[in-house]
Every structure is written in structure tokens, then in C-alpha cells.
Design an enzyme around this catalytic site. Structure first.
Site, short mmCIF file in Angstrom:
data_model
loop_
_atom_site.label_atom_id
_atom_site.label_comp_id
_atom_site.label_asym_id
_atom_site.label_seq_id
_atom_site.Cartn_x
_atom_site.Cartn_y
_atom_site.Cartn_z
N GLY A 120 0.77 -1.23 0.00
CA GLY A 120 0.00 0.00 0.00
C GLY A 120 0.81 1.28 0.00
N GLN A 121 2.12 1.19 -0.23
CA GLN A 121 2.92 2.41 -0.27
C GLN A 121 2.44 3.30 -1.42
OE1 GLN A 121 4.08 -0.65 -0.13
NE2 GLN A 121 5.64 -0.85 1.42
N LYS A 122 2.55 4.58 -1.23
CA LYS A 122 2.07 5.53 -2.23
C LYS A 122 2.66 5.25 -3.62
CE LYS A 122 0.74 10.27 -2.55
NZ LYS A 122 0.51 11.47 -1.77
N ILE A 154 3.37 2.45 -4.90
CA ILE A 154 2.85 1.20 -5.45
C ILE A 154 1.38 1.31 -5.85
CG2 ILE A 154 2.34 -1.22 -4.88
CD1 ILE A 154 4.76 -1.26 -3.10
#
Length: 184
Positions: free
Chosen positions: A69-71, A73
Site C-alpha cells: 500500500g505504499q504511495k 505502489i
């Protein structure tokens, strides 16, 4: 999911579901998946790509895709939408500062044509942390009452204690099954 896919599932009686687990980074997606699968949760690192687990639950084969869920990705999430029966959106209930981002990302997902009709379960995770927002506060912050395009439910949970995780999966399986499988 198109009518042809639904008919194929009925004809083949495959009893298989594709579940996409998304949420902002550090929401607890991987911990939830490991806890449901009975794996240890003491050594979890951020998911930089995706994890896939296949589980048996209530006579169904669940293919659960846990995507980071990293920005950086999030723009790749769309690569995982095809043939998704259910979306499990995981919220860090103790992360008040990113609730606006959380609401925005969920709203974007629900507009995706390839997720149209998918069951939506919101796990209000980290309820074991002091000061975590309640289920009602998360529901209001995400504007869930405004969602008319998907069957949805919200459950407070804890990936660490396992509280409500199986209840949530039961709901997902029953909701998806009632929509796409002909009941005997």
C-alpha cells in the site's frame, strides 16, 4: 465481473473466489492474511509487491491477493482488479492523520469498472491499540453510508489478536456466494 464469468463459475462449479486485500501502507494487510492462515506474525516487513495465499474456507477456495500500500505502489493496484469477487479494504484505526487519504483511495477504487459489483469488506484494524477510532468513526470518516454501488460491511478487528478476522471472512464468502454461485 461479467455475466460470462458468472455463468462459467456456475457451470464449472469451481467454488473459487478471488479476494483483493488493499489499504494504505502499514494498515495490517499482511498481518491479517498471515493470522487467517495460521502463520506466525512476529516477523512481518512492508510488502513491496504482493503476497498470494490460497485458503480453504467454508468449502470455497479463496485466492487472496495482498498488495502493498505504499504511495509509490498504489498506481499498480489496477493490475490486480481483473475477476475480483471481493475487496477487503484494511484501515489502520489508529492512524488519524491519513484517514483523508484512506477515504480518497477507497473512493477511487470503487469507481473502477473492473471492481464493479465486488463485495466490499472494510476491516477497521488495530482495535487493540489505545486511542483507535471506533467502527462508527471509521465508517463516517470513509463515508461508507454513501456507497450504493457495492454490498459492504465494516468490522472492527485486530490482526494481532485475531479478533473478528474469521467473522469478516465468513461475511465475504457468504456475500460473494449469494451473488455468483447458484445455491443448491
Amino acid at each position: 465481473m461479467g455475466l460470462l464469468t458468472i455463468l462459467k463459475k456456475n457451470r464449472q462449479n469451481e467454488k473459487e473466489m478471488r479476494i483483493l486485500m488493499l489499504g494504505l501502507d502499514n494498515a495490517g494487510k499482511t498481518t491479517i492474511l498471515k493470522r487467517i492462515n495460521g502463520e506466525p506474525i512476529d516477523t512481518i516487513s512492508p510488502t513491496l509487491g504482493f503476497n498470494i495465499k490460497t485458503l480453504e474456507h467454508e468449502n470455497y477456495k479463496l485466492n487472496i491477493w495482498d498488495v502493498g500500500g505504499q504511495k509509490s505502489i498504489r498506481s499498480y493496484w489496477r493490475n490486480y482488479f481483473e475477476q475480483t469477487d471481493a475487496l477487503v479494504w484494511v484501515v489502520d484505526s489508529a492512524d488519524r492523520l491519513r484517514l483523508k487519504d484512506c477515504r480518497h483511495e477507497l473512493a477511487q477504487l470503487l469507481q473502477e469498472e473492473r471492481l464493479a459489483g465486488a463485495t466490499l469488506l472494510v476491516f477497521a484494524n488495530k482495535q487493540d491499540i489505545a486511542g483507535a477510532l471506533s467502527e462508527i468513526e471509521i465508517k463516517n470518516a470513509l463515508g461508507l453510508d454513501d456507497i450504493k454501488s457495492h454490498h459492504w460491511a465494516i468490522l472492527p478487528c485486530s490482526a494481532v489478536t485475531g479478533n473478528n478476522l474469521l467473522t469478516g471472512m465468513d461475511w465475504v464468502v457468504n456475500d460473494v456466494a449469494s451473488r455468483i454461485y447458484m445455491l443448491d
